[in-house]
Design an enzyme around this catalytic site. Sequence first.
Site, PDB file in Angstrom:
ATOM      1  N   ILE A 144       0.891  -1.868  -7.023  1.00  0.00           N
ATOM      2  CA  ILE A 144       0.756  -0.185  -6.129  1.00  0.00           C
ATOM      3  C   ILE A 144      -0.022   0.666  -7.092  1.00  0.00           C
ATOM      4  CG2 ILE A 144       2.078   1.714  -5.469  1.00  0.00           C
ATOM      5  CD1 ILE A 144       4.039  -0.109  -4.409  1.00  0.00           C
ATOM      6  N   CYS A 145      -0.985   1.943  -6.650  1.00  0.00           N
ATOM      7  CA  CYS A 145      -1.259   2.272  -7.754  1.00  0.00           C
ATOM      8  C   CYS A 145      -0.336   4.209  -7.292  1.00  0.00           C
ATOM      9  CB  CYS A 145      -2.639   2.847  -7.189  1.00  0.00           C
ATOM     10  SG  CYS A 145      -3.567   3.837  -8.537  1.00  0.00           S
TER      11      CYS A 145
END
Length: 163
Positions: A93-94
């Site tokens: 996840i960014c």
Amino acid sequence: MLTLASKLKREEGVRAGRTSAGSNEASHRVSIRDRLLIKDVSELEANLPNEGYYLGGKFQFEIEVPEAYNMVPPRVKCLTRIWHPNIAETGEICLSLLREHSIDGTGWAPTRTLKDVVWGLNSLFTDLLNFDDPLNIEAAEHHLRDKEDFRNKVQDFIKNYAR
């Protein structure tokens, strides 16, 4: 949440059937914690977005809290297959608040909580959806090429993996 709610009902039933002298302080503390968690979850549910590409999907995340928490952020991974510019197909996840060090100062800080993490994840599906600095470049380029086809692919992923 259903598990917490049913646990609370069972505990209240047990407590109602015994005398106050027999009450256990430790189970009382757990009950208060559970009540707070239920409050937090219902607050989150009340503020879930009712718009956007991912409406109707149910996405599961794994949150690993390291020994050094709260000085370092938890590690979060998306377990549900999703077509999203800020979530890799492998689940990474960014999200800036999950970074231990960030240039813009929006990364992890010891004052942040797991509730902040959940709010941040929720925001990835609405206002923090970022096509300009993607983790999944193919998904971001897909959106730039054909927004309607992108929406259709998102809905296919939801239908196949997020129900």
